[in-house]
Design an enzyme around this catalytic site. Sequence first.
Site, PDB file in Angstrom:
ATOM      1  N   TYR A  33       6.488  14.565   8.039  1.00 39.21           N
ATOM      2  CA  TYR A  33       5.267  14.871   7.285  1.00 39.21           C
ATOM      3  C   TYR A  33       4.036  14.698   8.158  1.00 39.21           C
ATOM      4  O   TYR A  33       4.121  14.183   9.277  1.00 39.21           O
ATOM      5  CB  TYR A  33       5.179  13.988   6.031  1.00 39.21           C
ATOM      6  CG  TYR A  33       4.812  12.546   6.286  1.00 39.21           C
ATOM      7  CD1 TYR A  33       5.719  11.655   6.857  1.00 39.21           C
ATOM      8  CD2 TYR A  33       3.540  12.069   5.965  1.00 39.21           C
ATOM      9  CE1 TYR A  33       5.372  10.332   7.082  1.00 39.21           C
ATOM     10  CE2 TYR A  33       3.192  10.745   6.191  1.00 39.21           C
ATOM     11  CZ  TYR A  33       4.116   9.881   6.751  1.00 39.21           C
ATOM     12  OH  TYR A  33       3.764   8.577   6.981  1.00 39.21           O
ATOM     13  N   ARG A 100      25.628  17.570  -0.593  1.00 38.92           N
ATOM     14  CA  ARG A 100      25.433  16.353   0.186  1.00 38.92           C
ATOM     15  C   ARG A 100      26.485  16.178   1.289  1.00 38.92           C
ATOM     16  O   ARG A 100      27.683  16.208   1.019  1.00 38.92           O
ATOM     17  CB  ARG A 100      25.459  15.130  -0.737  1.00 38.92           C
ATOM     18  CG  ARG A 100      25.070  13.843  -0.021  1.00 38.92           C
ATOM     19  CD  ARG A 100      24.964  12.669  -0.995  1.00 38.92           C
ATOM     20  NE  ARG A 100      24.561  11.450  -0.297  1.00 38.92           N
ATOM     21  CZ  ARG A 100      25.399  10.681   0.400  1.00 38.92           C
ATOM     22  NH1 ARG A 100      26.679  10.976   0.466  1.00 38.92           N
ATOM     23  NH2 ARG A 100      24.952   9.599   1.020  1.00 38.92           N
ATOM     24  N   LYS A 150       7.350  11.123  12.901  1.00 42.95           N
ATOM     25  CA  LYS A 150       6.697  10.862  11.603  1.00 42.95           C
ATOM     26  C   LYS A 150       7.610  11.285  10.458  1.00 42.95           C
ATOM     27  O   LYS A 150       7.418  12.336   9.839  1.00 42.95           O
ATOM     28  CB  LYS A 150       5.347  11.582  11.562  1.00 42.95           C
ATOM     29  CG  LYS A 150       4.416  11.058  10.482  1.00 42.95           C
ATOM     30  CD  LYS A 150       3.001  11.500  10.747  1.00 42.95           C
ATOM     31  CE  LYS A 150       2.077  11.204   9.600  1.00 42.95           C
ATOM     32  NZ  LYS A 150       2.012   9.798   9.220  1.00 42.95           N
ATOM     33  N   GLU A 183       2.040  -1.907  14.711  1.00 42.30           N
ATOM     34  CA  GLU A 183       1.010  -1.054  14.095  1.00 42.30           C
ATOM     35  C   GLU A 183       0.933  -1.400  12.616  1.00 42.30           C
ATOM     36  O   GLU A 183       1.666  -2.261  12.123  1.00 42.30           O
ATOM     37  CB  GLU A 183       1.351   0.427  14.282  1.00 42.30           C
ATOM     38  CG  GLU A 183       2.660   0.832  13.624  1.00 42.30           C
ATOM     39  CD  GLU A 183       3.002   2.311  13.800  1.00 42.30           C
ATOM     40  OE1 GLU A 183       2.093   3.134  14.002  1.00 42.30           O
ATOM     41  OE2 GLU A 183       4.204   2.621  13.724  1.00 42.30           O
ATOM     42  N   LEU A 208       3.621   5.102  15.849  1.00 48.25           N
ATOM     43  CA  LEU A 208       3.248   6.510  15.720  1.00 48.25           C
ATOM     44  C   LEU A 208       2.024   6.758  16.592  1.00 48.25           C
ATOM     45  O   LEU A 208       1.080   5.963  16.573  1.00 48.25           O
ATOM     46  CB  LEU A 208       2.908   6.826  14.258  1.00 48.25           C
ATOM     47  CG  LEU A 208       2.604   8.302  14.022  1.00 48.25           C
ATOM     48  CD1 LEU A 208       3.877   9.125  14.043  1.00 48.25           C
ATOM     49  CD2 LEU A 208       1.869   8.502  12.710  1.00 48.25           C
TER      50      LEU A 208
HETATM   51  N1  PMP Z   1       1.010   4.630  12.133  1.00 47.57           N
HETATM   52  C1  PMP Z   1       1.685   4.890  11.006  1.00 47.57           C
HETATM   53  C2  PMP Z   1       2.965   4.187  10.755  1.00 47.57           C
HETATM   54  C3  PMP Z   1       1.171   5.833  10.082  1.00 47.57           C
HETATM   55  O1  PMP Z   1       1.863   6.102   8.964  1.00 47.57           O
HETATM   56  C4  PMP Z   1      -0.068   6.449  10.330  1.00 47.57           C
HETATM   57  C5  PMP Z   1      -0.671   7.394   9.328  1.00 47.57           C
HETATM   58  N2  PMP Z   1      -0.063   8.627   9.313  1.00 47.57           N
HETATM   59  C6  PMP Z   1      -0.743   6.130  11.524  1.00 47.57           C
HETATM   60  C7  PMP Z   1      -0.171   5.226  12.404  1.00 47.57           C
HETATM   61  C8  PMP Z   1      -2.047   6.786  11.860  1.00 47.57           C
HETATM   62  O2  PMP Z   1      -1.862   8.122  12.216  1.00 47.57           O
HETATM   63  P1  PMP Z   1      -3.018   9.207  12.030  1.00 47.57           P
HETATM   64  O3  PMP Z   1      -4.215   8.671  12.756  1.00 47.57           O
HETATM   65  O4  PMP Z   1      -2.487  10.425  12.637  1.00 47.57           O
HETATM   66  O5  PMP Z   1      -3.259   9.310  10.557  1.00 47.57           O
END
Ligand code: PMP
Length: 288
Positions: A33, A100, A150, A183, A208
């Site tokens: 996503y 499935r 993601k 994070e 991410l």
């Molecule tokens: N880390 C995680 C785990 C996230 O879910 C997000 C939000 N999508 C971010 C970092 C920040 O990413 P972005 O700046 O692209 O929204």
Amino acid sequence: MSRYVYVNGRHVPYGQAHVHAEDRGYQFGDAVYEVCEVKVTRLVDETRHLDRLDRSLGELSIAAPMSRASWQRVLREVIRRNRVRDGSLYIQVSRGARPREFLFAPAGTLTPTVVVIARAHNPAALDARAEQGIAIKTVPDTRWERCDIKTVMLLPSSLAKEAAKAEGAKEAWFVDTTGHVTEGASSNAWIVTANGRLVTRPAGHEILRGVTRMTLIDLLRREGLELEERAFTVAEAKAAREAFITSAGNIVMPVVRIDGVPIGNGAPGLLSLRLRAAFHDVAEHALS
Ligand code: PMP
């Protein structure tokens, strides 16, 4: 409120926006996503979000559901139909639906499921929150080793946010087995050290690579601010001059407490607020 949702090539009324019961996103978390900010009807950092979507799909060998030009058309149409001025856009692509089975279907035999939702937000409410700052709760990082992709496997993040909420915190920070912050549950984590240097974890497989993080790094370069891409401990964060999170939904959001410990003087940091105010000067604003 969303009026229409894009589902597999059609813009359908919100109440009728369904995908199949045997969608692999639903059964296996086999989906990726994106969440993008919409500002004055324009998509912020569209190129970086679509690049990251391509990468997530590629890492999981999910077929690209459409061309870049088609994505751009669809996203604009979803914003337009929902009359979103300021808000967010959610894109989800799963591998598709089939009876499935753990194994993927043979290449080329499944059609990815595509959903796009746009929603209006009140930007003044977010700015008001930034004036107050948010509290963070730290939790062990129980996620898998490919957090750079993601995916919709968000249960650890959901549980972490519930635990944070129970203690009056708005976001959770995941902590690895060595005591370093990875994070946020849905954001990247930053601190400003006593000597004014910005610190955030390098974009490896444990986090991410946030689009907001990337664009903020552009802003830091423009401002001549020092960045240290390294891991920091919870103890270092608690002793930091400032802390903040970045995400498309929050832009730069000051952190004023971590596990109940005030950061700096307990008020949003001046550098954090300055970066928040300047962010959109460097971000891409795709025409809608
Ligand atoms: N880390 C995680 C785990 C996230 O879910 C997000 C939000 N999508 C971010 C970092 C920040 O990413 P972005 O700046 O692209 O929204």
